[in-house]
Scaffold this motif. Structure first.
Motif, PDB file in Angstrom:
ATOM      1  N   MET A  75     -45.830  14.567  54.059  1.00 45.08           N
ATOM      2  CA  MET A  75     -45.944  13.997  52.713  1.00 45.08           C
ATOM      3  C   MET A  75     -46.856  12.780  52.760  1.00 45.08           C
ATOM      4  O   MET A  75     -47.053  12.153  53.804  1.00 45.08           O
ATOM      5  CB  MET A  75     -44.575  13.566  52.186  1.00 45.08           C
ATOM      6  N   ILE A  76     -47.404  12.444  51.583  1.00 42.62           N
ATOM      7  CA  ILE A  76     -48.179  11.219  51.463  1.00 42.62           C
ATOM      8  C   ILE A  76     -48.053  10.686  50.048  1.00 42.62           C
ATOM      9  O   ILE A  76     -47.963  11.463  49.093  1.00 42.62           O
ATOM     10  CB  ILE A  76     -49.661  11.463  51.831  1.00 42.62           C
ATOM     11  N   ALA A 121     -48.893  18.430  44.315  1.00 47.95           N
ATOM     12  CA  ALA A 121     -48.249  17.258  43.722  1.00 47.95           C
ATOM     13  C   ALA A 121     -46.787  17.611  43.436  1.00 47.95           C
ATOM     14  O   ALA A 121     -46.503  18.503  42.637  1.00 47.95           O
ATOM     15  CB  ALA A 121     -48.956  16.848  42.435  1.00 47.95           C
ATOM     16  N   ILE A 122     -45.861  16.924  44.107  1.00 45.24           N
ATOM     17  CA  ILE A 122     -44.440  17.227  43.911  1.00 45.24           C
ATOM     18  C   ILE A 122     -43.722  16.134  43.118  1.00 45.24           C
ATOM     19  O   ILE A 122     -42.591  16.327  42.681  1.00 45.24           O
ATOM     20  CB  ILE A 122     -43.730  17.458  45.258  1.00 45.24           C
ATOM     21  N   GLU A 123     -44.386  14.992  42.938  1.00 46.09           N
ATOM     22  CA  GLU A 123     -43.840  13.918  42.107  1.00 46.09           C
ATOM     23  C   GLU A 123     -45.013  13.093  41.598  1.00 46.09           C
ATOM     24  O   GLU A 123     -45.945  12.802  42.348  1.00 46.09           O
ATOM     25  CB  GLU A 123     -42.881  13.039  42.917  1.00 46.09           C
ATOM     26  N   VAL A 124     -44.990  12.724  40.310  1.00 42.80           N
ATOM     27  CA  VAL A 124     -46.113  11.995  39.720  1.00 42.80           C
ATOM     28  C   VAL A 124     -45.609  10.802  38.909  1.00 42.80           C
ATOM     29  O   VAL A 124     -44.409  10.658  38.666  1.00 42.80           O
ATOM     30  CB  VAL A 124     -46.970  12.916  38.814  1.00 42.80           C
ATOM     31  N   ASP A 125     -46.564   9.961  38.511  1.00 42.59           N
ATOM     32  CA  ASP A 125     -46.279   8.783  37.686  1.00 42.59           C
ATOM     33  C   ASP A 125     -45.227   7.872  38.314  1.00 42.59           C
ATOM     34  O   ASP A 125     -44.328   7.367  37.633  1.00 42.59           O
ATOM     35  CB  ASP A 125     -45.855   9.193  36.272  1.00 42.59           C
ATOM     36  N   ILE A 126     -45.336   7.661  39.604  1.00 44.30           N
ATOM     37  CA  ILE A 126     -44.418   6.776  40.320  1.00 44.30           C
ATOM     38  C   ILE A 126     -44.915   5.337  40.176  1.00 44.30           C
ATOM     39  O   ILE A 126     -46.046   5.035  40.565  1.00 44.30           O
ATOM     40  CB  ILE A 126     -44.364   7.148  41.811  1.00 44.30           C
ATOM     41  N   PRO A 127     -44.123   4.431  39.590  1.00 42.15           N
ATOM     42  CA  PRO A 127     -44.565   3.028  39.477  1.00 42.15           C
ATOM     43  C   PRO A 127     -44.870   2.448  40.860  1.00 42.15           C
ATOM     44  O   PRO A 127     -44.069   2.584  41.785  1.00 42.15           O
ATOM     45  CB  PRO A 127     -43.355   2.335  38.841  1.00 42.15           C
ATOM     46  N   TYR A 128     -46.035   1.838  40.980  1.00 41.47           N
ATOM     47  CA  TYR A 128     -46.452   1.325  42.288  1.00 41.47           C
ATOM     48  C   TYR A 128     -47.489   0.229  42.046  1.00 41.47           C
ATOM     49  O   TYR A 128     -48.545   0.491  41.487  1.00 41.47           O
ATOM     50  CB  TYR A 128     -47.062   2.454  43.115  1.00 41.47           C
ATOM     51  N   LYS A 129     -47.179  -0.983  42.458  1.00 43.26           N
ATOM     52  CA  LYS A 129     -48.090  -2.102  42.229  1.00 43.26           C
ATOM     53  C   LYS A 129     -48.692  -2.564  43.553  1.00 43.26           C
ATOM     54  O   LYS A 129     -47.982  -2.942  44.469  1.00 43.26           O
ATOM     55  CB  LYS A 129     -47.366  -3.257  41.545  1.00 43.26           C
ATOM     56  N   TYR A 130     -50.020  -2.502  43.599  1.00 36.59           N
ATOM     57  CA  TYR A 130     -50.746  -2.973  44.779  1.00 36.59           C
ATOM     58  C   TYR A 130     -52.098  -3.501  44.325  1.00 36.59           C
ATOM     59  O   TYR A 130     -52.785  -2.876  43.511  1.00 36.59           O
ATOM     60  CB  TYR A 130     -50.939  -1.846  45.786  1.00 36.59           C
ATOM     61  N   ASP A 131     -52.476  -4.663  44.821  1.00 36.48           N
ATOM     62  CA  ASP A 131     -53.762  -5.252  44.466  1.00 36.48           C
ATOM     63  C   ASP A 131     -54.177  -6.216  45.563  1.00 36.48           C
ATOM     64  O   ASP A 131     -53.545  -7.260  45.747  1.00 36.48           O
ATOM     65  CB  ASP A 131     -53.652  -5.984  43.118  1.00 36.48           C
ATOM     66  N   ASN A 132     -55.220  -5.849  46.297  1.00 36.63           N
ATOM     67  CA  ASN A 132     -55.707  -6.743  47.351  1.00 36.63           C
ATOM     68  C   ASN A 132     -57.011  -7.420  46.955  1.00 36.63           C
ATOM     69  O   ASN A 132     -57.716  -7.994  47.787  1.00 36.63           O
ATOM     70  CB  ASN A 132     -55.889  -5.985  48.667  1.00 36.63           C
ATOM     71  N   GLY A 133     -57.325  -7.345  45.659  1.00 35.34           N
ATOM     72  CA  GLY A 133     -58.557  -7.931  45.167  1.00 35.34           C
ATOM     73  C   GLY A 133     -59.687  -6.934  45.062  1.00 35.34           C
ATOM     74  O   GLY A 133     -60.550  -7.046  44.192  1.00 35.34           O
ATOM     75  N   LYS A 185     -49.974   3.228  39.655  1.00 32.20           N
ATOM     76  CA  LYS A 185     -49.003   4.306  39.754  1.00 32.20           C
ATOM     77  C   LYS A 185     -49.455   5.229  40.882  1.00 32.20           C
ATOM     78  O   LYS A 185     -50.628   5.263  41.265  1.00 32.20           O
ATOM     79  CB  LYS A 185     -48.872   5.073  38.441  1.00 32.20           C
ATOM     80  N   ALA A 186     -48.489   5.969  41.411  1.00 33.60           N
ATOM     81  CA  ALA A 186     -48.772   6.819  42.566  1.00 33.60           C
ATOM     82  C   ALA A 186     -48.205   8.210  42.340  1.00 33.60           C
ATOM     83  O   ALA A 186     -47.432   8.458  41.409  1.00 33.60           O
ATOM     84  CB  ALA A 186     -48.178   6.199  43.827  1.00 33.60           C
ATOM     85  N   MET A 187     -48.607   9.121  43.217  1.00 30.14           N
ATOM     86  CA  MET A 187     -48.069  10.481  43.204  1.00 30.14           C
ATOM     87  C   MET A 187     -47.725  10.872  44.639  1.00 30.14           C
ATOM     88  O   MET A 187     -48.325  10.368  45.591  1.00 30.14           O
ATOM     89  CB  MET A 187     -49.102  11.465  42.628  1.00 30.14           C
ATOM     90  N   LYS A 188     -46.733  11.728  44.784  1.00 28.20           N
ATOM     91  CA  LYS A 188     -46.342  12.186  46.110  1.00 28.20           C
ATOM     92  C   LYS A 188     -46.934  13.574  46.329  1.00 28.20           C
ATOM     93  O   LYS A 188     -46.734  14.486  45.524  1.00 28.20           O
ATOM     94  CB  LYS A 188     -44.822  12.228  46.249  1.00 28.20           C
ATOM     95  N   LEU A 189     -47.673  13.700  47.443  1.00 26.21           N
ATOM     96  CA  LEU A 189     -48.342  14.958  47.756  1.00 26.21           C
ATOM     97  C   LEU A 189     -47.710  15.596  48.983  1.00 26.21           C
ATOM     98  O   LEU A 189     -47.430  14.917  49.975  1.00 26.21           O
ATOM     99  CB  LEU A 189     -49.824  14.717  48.022  1.00 26.21           C
TER     100      LEU A 189
END
Length: 255
Positions: A153-154, A185-197, A203-207
């Motif tokens: 998975m990823i 795609a087995i799961e979508v619209d997963i809230p995910y906050k990341y920002d390194n500039g 949002k993320a999805m599980k593949l």
């Protein structure tokens, strides 16, 4: 850096927008989509001057943006702003990206378009039929294989209207320059906050990994012959490429 590239960079920094390159025949045409309702707020393309009433045979980088019909007339009186190419001319305009319109003005017009599109409301397009996608990945930024080896998975950044059951082909950029993985795609619209500039994820999805390819199975040179050029953002899989990828999976004993 060209103004069109600075505009794409501005949209990414301000709105977290990743350009989408949707058409194989116009691989440099970039769509900027409002994430809240999936509607376009900018279309960056290169057109012949004759399309804008300018010199034929001269190519111009342009951006189409939305504007209030009350402002269309006054905006069209400005140098470098033209009636919208390929869009509804009462509420869209075409802006030259050749320096005729100052950079800050171009950014301001894109902001105006974003706000108008965002306020237009509506929900994302509902889609029930599954689709095949090509998405890019950078070997220098992320070790995809490491995650797949762990549990098959990823978790990956989601920037398009991908739904559960969609097939995702992952294209690994240089130095690999080839499609390396087929996933679902087995799961979508997963809230995910990341920002390194430099890189933003909202949002993320599980593949789930379905099939691995060798570098020689589907390199970029073969992809171009099958209707797919450089993969700069999520895009649909051309029919000829889809058929060939399915044959490759079948040859590996995977349907």
């Amino acid at each position: 850096m060209a103004l069109k590239d600075r505009l794409i960079e501005y949209a990414a920094d301000r709105y977290g927008t990743k350009p989408e390159y949707l058409w194989a025949r116009t691989p440099d045409c970039a769509v900027l989509r409002c994430e809240s309702n999936d509607k376009w707020y900018g279309i960056i393309m290169c057109v012949d001057g004759s399309k804008l009433g300018l010199a034929k045979g001269v190519s111009y980088d342009i951006v189409n943006v939305k504007c209030s019909p009350l402002m269309t007339g006054s905006l069209l009186a400005m140098n470098g702003i033209h009636p919208a190419y390929h869009m509804q001319k009462e509420s869209w305009i075409t802006v030259l990206l050749d320096g005729t319109v100052a950079e800050e003005q171009v950014f301001s017009l894109l902001d105006m378009s974003y706000e108008l599109i965002k306020q237009s409301g509506g929900s994302k397009r509902l889609r029930t039929d599954n689709k095949e996608w090509l998405i890019p990945a950078s070997p220098s930024m992320y070790d995809v294989e490491q995650d797949f080896q762990r549990d098959g998975m990823i978790l990956w950044k989601q920037t398009s209207n991908i739904i559960v059951g969609d097939i995702i082909y992952m294209y690994m950029a240089a130095p690999v320059s080839a499609i390396m993985y087929k996933c679902e795609a087995i799961e979508v619209d997963i809230p995910y906050k990341y920002d390194n500039g430099d890189y933003h994820i909202r949002k993320a999805m599980k593949l789930k990994l379905i099939c691995r390819f060798d570098k020689s199975d589907m390199p970029l040179t073969a992809m171009k012959e099958l209707g797919a050029g450089a993969v700069r953002g999520p895009r649909g899989v051309p029919p000829a490429l889809s058929r060939e990828l399915k044959c490759l999976c079948k040859s590996k004993g995977i349907i």
